[in-house]
Design a protein around this motif. Sequence first.
Motif, short mmCIF file in Angstrom:
data_model
loop_
_atom_site.label_atom_id
_atom_site.label_comp_id
_atom_site.label_asym_id
_atom_site.label_seq_id
_atom_site.Cartn_x
_atom_site.Cartn_y
_atom_site.Cartn_z
N VAL A 101 37.62 124.30 143.14
CA VAL A 101 37.99 124.57 141.74
C VAL A 101 39.18 123.68 141.39
O VAL A 101 40.28 123.87 141.91
CB VAL A 101 38.34 126.05 141.53
CG1 VAL A 101 38.65 126.31 140.05
CG2 VAL A 101 37.20 126.95 141.99
N ILE A 102 38.96 122.70 140.52
CA ILE A 102 40.01 121.73 140.21
C ILE A 102 40.74 122.11 138.92
O ILE A 102 40.18 122.76 138.04
CB ILE A 102 39.44 120.30 140.10
CG1 ILE A 102 38.46 120.17 138.92
CG2 ILE A 102 38.76 119.89 141.40
CD1 ILE A 102 37.99 118.76 138.67
N ASP A 103 42.00 121.70 138.82
CA ASP A 103 42.78 122.00 137.62
C ASP A 103 42.53 120.95 136.54
O ASP A 103 41.88 119.92 136.77
CB ASP A 103 44.27 122.15 137.92
CG ASP A 103 44.92 120.88 138.44
OD1 ASP A 103 44.48 119.77 138.09
OD2 ASP A 103 45.90 120.99 139.20
N GLY A 104 43.06 121.20 135.33
CA GLY A 104 42.80 120.32 134.20
C GLY A 104 43.34 118.91 134.37
O GLY A 104 42.72 117.93 133.94
N MET A 105 44.51 118.80 135.02
CA MET A 105 45.10 117.48 135.22
C MET A 105 44.24 116.63 136.17
O MET A 105 44.02 115.44 135.94
CB MET A 105 46.52 117.61 135.76
CG MET A 105 47.53 118.21 134.79
SD MET A 105 47.73 117.24 133.27
CE MET A 105 46.63 118.11 132.15
N LEU A 106 43.76 117.26 137.24
CA LEU A 106 42.90 116.53 138.17
C LEU A 106 41.58 116.19 137.50
O LEU A 106 41.03 115.09 137.71
CB LEU A 106 42.66 117.35 139.44
CG LEU A 106 41.76 116.69 140.50
CD1 LEU A 106 42.27 115.32 140.90
CD2 LEU A 106 41.63 117.60 141.73
N GLU A 107 41.08 117.10 136.68
CA GLU A 107 39.83 116.84 135.97
C GLU A 107 39.95 115.58 135.10
O GLU A 107 39.05 114.73 135.08
CB GLU A 107 39.46 118.04 135.10
CG GLU A 107 38.10 117.92 134.42
CD GLU A 107 37.70 119.15 133.66
OE1 GLU A 107 36.62 119.11 133.03
OE2 GLU A 107 38.44 120.16 133.66
N ALA A 108 41.08 115.47 134.39
CA ALA A 108 41.31 114.28 133.55
C ALA A 108 41.42 113.03 134.41
O ALA A 108 40.87 111.97 134.07
CB ALA A 108 42.58 114.47 132.72
N LYS A 109 42.12 113.14 135.54
CA LYS A 109 42.29 111.99 136.44
C LYS A 109 40.96 111.52 137.00
O LYS A 109 40.69 110.31 137.08
CB LYS A 109 43.25 112.36 137.57
CG LYS A 109 43.54 111.23 138.54
CD LYS A 109 44.52 111.66 139.62
CE LYS A 109 44.78 110.53 140.62
NZ LYS A 109 45.71 110.97 141.68
N LEU A 110 40.11 112.47 137.39
CA LEU A 110 38.80 112.11 137.94
C LEU A 110 37.94 111.42 136.88
O LEU A 110 37.24 110.45 137.19
CB LEU A 110 38.08 113.36 138.45
CG LEU A 110 38.72 114.12 139.62
CD1 LEU A 110 37.88 115.31 140.01
CD2 LEU A 110 38.95 113.20 140.81
N GLY A 111 38.00 111.93 135.65
CA GLY A 111 37.25 111.30 134.57
C GLY A 111 37.69 109.88 134.32
O GLY A 111 36.88 108.97 134.11
N ALA A 112 39.01 109.66 134.37
CA ALA A 112 39.55 108.32 134.15
C ALA A 112 39.16 107.38 135.29
O ALA A 112 38.83 106.22 135.07
CB ALA A 112 41.07 108.39 134.02
N THR A 113 39.17 107.90 136.51
CA THR A 113 38.78 107.09 137.67
C THR A 113 37.34 106.62 137.52
O THR A 113 37.02 105.45 137.76
CB THR A 113 38.93 107.90 138.97
OG1 THR A 113 40.29 108.28 139.13
CG2 THR A 113 38.49 107.07 140.18
N GLY A 114 36.48 107.52 137.08
CA GLY A 114 35.07 107.17 136.93
C GLY A 114 34.82 106.22 135.78
O GLY A 114 34.07 105.24 135.93
N LEU A 275 32.11 112.73 137.99
CA LEU A 275 31.26 112.77 139.19
C LEU A 275 31.57 111.57 140.09
O LEU A 275 31.79 111.73 141.29
CB LEU A 275 29.78 112.79 138.79
CG LEU A 275 29.27 114.13 138.24
CD1 LEU A 275 27.93 113.94 137.54
CD2 LEU A 275 29.15 115.17 139.34
N GLU A 276 31.58 110.39 139.49
CA GLU A 276 31.99 109.19 140.25
C GLU A 276 33.43 109.32 140.70
O GLU A 276 33.80 108.93 141.82
CB GLU A 276 31.81 107.93 139.40
CG GLU A 276 30.38 107.47 139.22
CD GLU A 276 29.66 108.13 138.07
OE1 GLU A 276 28.50 107.76 137.81
OE2 GLU A 276 30.25 109.02 137.40
N GLY A 277 34.27 109.86 139.78
CA GLY A 277 35.68 110.03 140.10
C GLY A 277 35.90 110.96 141.28
O GLY A 277 36.78 110.72 142.13
N TYR A 278 35.11 112.02 141.38
CA TYR A 278 35.28 112.97 142.48
C TYR A 278 34.92 112.34 143.82
O TYR A 278 35.60 112.57 144.82
CB TYR A 278 34.43 114.22 142.25
CG TYR A 278 34.79 115.34 143.19
CD1 TYR A 278 35.84 116.20 142.89
CD2 TYR A 278 34.10 115.54 144.38
CE1 TYR A 278 36.20 117.22 143.78
CE2 TYR A 278 34.45 116.55 145.27
CZ TYR A 278 35.51 117.39 144.95
OH TYR A 278 35.87 118.40 145.82
#
Length: 284
Positions: A101-114, A275-278
Amino acid sequence: MKYAVIDIGSNSVRLMMSDGQSTEYKQVKTTRLAENMGTEKILKLGPIERTVSAVSFFVQKAKNENADKIYIFATAAVRQAKNKQEIIDKIKMSTGIDVDVIDGMLEAKLGATGALNGSDGGIIDVGGASSEVLVIKNGKTIYSKSINIGAVKVFNECGQNKDEILSLISSAVKEFGDIPCANFYGIGGTATSLASISLKMPVYDPKLVQGYKLTMQEILALRDMLLDMTVGQKRELVGLQPDRAEVIAGGVSIIYEILNIAGVDNLTISENDNLEGYLSYKGV
């Protein structure tokens, strides 16, 4: 090596299959996990069962395709829920796999990475129960925020009432404050649906969606059209998945308001997302 990544969102469950270098394909099942969560933040039994079933289906699919590693992560609906452990335990029991279960900040970071793949720019990710905005400049994150407003939440609170939708979103997005101007990429189902509708695609083609650009004028026109259509009309709209008919107007309205705050005049749609970011986050 073959990898599977499963994203449990507030509106849908998604599967990505990857060889570690590139995405082979993605598949989605709409389960509306955040449906009727209400202010008490309780996941309801029906949405939980639909979601567990979808996750289990994707895990079995990944195993049938000889995935060496299967990851499952969850975003806003699960992290906000008071009874989150119920769905986490049910998925573990059904699949044998732990849910991250990821937090909102990590969610944004993963999206940006992808989406950005190491470049400067911004991402807008409108989900079912939350929306994230992140901006990178000179290789550093200069802005990142997640707020608890999303397409399913707007539908739960406003239904199809145009005035209520716009009023709720106008108030909610103020929480973003001042968003730096950037070359913004839209990720997630709301953004890709915008491209699909604009392209009038009877069959979704990710290759055509990737990199597709929409101007603010085009997004405003799509927003107004969707706000004025009935749910029945939206279900017949070429390019829109029928399962998104009830929630798409709210999602598009959030995107428009975010872009308006940032003062930019276009949005690039990205198929590559959290998904790619994760997978990158897990060191692949």
